[in-house]
Scaffold this motif. Structure first.
Motif, mmCIF file in Angstrom:
data_model
loop_
_atom_site.group_PDB
_atom_site.id
_atom_site.type_symbol
_atom_site.label_atom_id
_atom_site.label_comp_id
_atom_site.label_asym_id
_atom_site.label_seq_id
_atom_site.Cartn_x
_atom_site.Cartn_y
_atom_site.Cartn_z
ATOM 1 N N THR A 49 55.723 21.440 53.877
ATOM 2 C CA THR A 49 54.567 22.324 53.881
ATOM 3 C C THR A 49 54.031 22.483 52.466
ATOM 4 N N VAL A 50 52.726 22.407 52.341
ATOM 5 C CA VAL A 50 52.052 22.624 51.064
ATOM 6 C C VAL A 50 51.206 23.882 51.191
ATOM 7 N N MET A 51 51.450 24.856 50.310
ATOM 8 C CA MET A 51 50.720 26.123 50.337
ATOM 9 C C MET A 51 49.998 26.330 49.019
ATOM 10 N N GLU A 52 48.765 26.758 49.102
ATOM 11 C CA GLU A 52 48.004 27.146 47.918
ATOM 12 C C GLU A 52 47.734 28.638 48.011
ATOM 13 N N ARG A 120 45.308 30.724 50.331
ATOM 14 C CA ARG A 120 44.071 29.961 50.192
ATOM 15 C C ARG A 120 44.046 28.741 51.120
ATOM 16 N N ARG A 121 45.185 28.086 51.212
ATOM 17 C CA ARG A 121 45.229 26.853 52.004
ATOM 18 C C ARG A 121 46.676 26.553 52.362
ATOM 19 N N VAL A 122 46.881 25.975 53.544
ATOM 20 C CA VAL A 122 48.206 25.556 53.953
ATOM 21 C C VAL A 122 48.086 24.245 54.723
ATOM 22 N N GLU A 123 48.967 23.316 54.419
ATOM 23 C CA GLU A 123 48.984 22.025 55.091
ATOM 24 C C GLU A 123 50.424 21.674 55.435
#
Length: 310
Positions: A49-52, A120-123
């Protein structure tokens, strides 16, 4: 444009044996580190998981890492992203969480520590997708390498194709060796840098190969080593201007581009430095070892037929 000229040719081929031994040693060490330590693959390849996220004040990265460590997540990557308030968190895949659940649990823990934090963003990248990206990246390297060999073999001669691809693969393996030894994160951006280095290195090799072909036409009585030394010496000014300008831009990204561009710029920096070295002291000595000749590149001139006597 020439900023400087050399009155005499630099005897590069005289150092060919030493450079070959040095290159072979570096190559074997790089292979050893890749085989024993392995690459530290990023979330792009392993899944996760990538979180901003964004804070209301400059982020304390150590504090964020402590929050994640308190949750049992000690292998996360936390770095600034853009401004000092923006943070990029890379979380490896966890069996007990799905991508969405893990990001929600992490956000709840971060909000308890600091109420100003915002998502802000999650992928989410699944392990299967990451494996496909890794396989596709390896195929891309293979096809680019084959394309370089075919291009050089058609434009020059098969010996030049072998010399060019050995030099380019030397650069790629050295980059991977550095990343394996220091366990720097290997992500898709780093793979893009490796592919860029392949194209960059072959461009330098083509410039030198072109001058070698011209010298075979002009310096007809010179030895092969003399022809190659003259070709490299005559391109030194161009090499200094081109690589110096490129390296300044890459170093600027390395120093001021932030964490997101750091490993990308680092891979380019290593690749450019070794690209200059391999084009001069790896590809050229291989041409001598393969026994390249003037006849390989220059067609023999036909002698004019004598006029028949009346």
């Amino acid at each position: 444009m020439d900023f400087f000229r050399f009155e005499r040719d630099i005897p590069f081929m005289r150092w060919g044996k030493y450079s070959t031994i040095l290159s072979l040693t570096i190559f074997i060490l790089s292979i050893f580190f890749i085989a024993t330590r392995g690459l530290n693959l990023g979330v792009d390849f392993t899944g996760g998981t990538v979180m901003e996220i964004s804070y209301g004040q400059p982020a304390d990265l150590a504090r964020t890492r402590n929050v994640l460590a308190g949750m049992g997540i000690t292998d996360a990557t936390v770095q600034n992203f853009g401004t000092s308030r923006d943070v990029l968190i890379r979380l490896p895949a966890k069996q007990e969480f799905t991508g969405g659940n893990l990001s929600e649990v992490v956000m709840d823990a971060l909000r308890q520590d600091d109420e100003t934090v915002e998502m802000r963003r999650v992928e989410f990248v699944g392990p299967q997708v990451g494996q496909e990206l890794l396989e596709n990246g390896a195929l891309a390297l293979l096809f680019v390498s084959l394309g370089i060999v075919i291009y050089l073999a058609i434009r020059f001669e098969w010996k030049f194709g072998i010399a060019g691809i050995v030099a380019n693969l030397h650069d790629v393996v050295v980059i991977l060796g550095f990343f394996a030894f220091f366990q720097w994160e290997f992500s898709l951006t780093v793979l893009a840098a490796v592919l860029a280095v392949l194209g960059y290195s072959v461009n330098e090799s083509v410039v030198i190969f072109d001058r070698i072909r011209e010298n075979f036409r002009k310096l007809r009585k010179a030895s092969v080593a003399k022809v190659i030394d003259n070709a490299i010496t005559m391109t030194m000014s161009r090499t200094a201007i081109t690589h110096g300008s490129t390296q300044m831009v890459v170093i600027s990204m390395l120093l001021f581009g932030g964490e997101v561009l750091y490993y990308f710029a680092l891979a380019l920096t290593i690749g450019i430095l070794f690209g200059i070295y391999s084009s001069i002291l790896v590809a050229s000595p291989i041409l001598v070892l393969l026994g390249v000749k003037r006849e390989d590149l220059v067609k023999p001139e036909r002698k004019p037929q004598e006029e028949a006597l009346p």
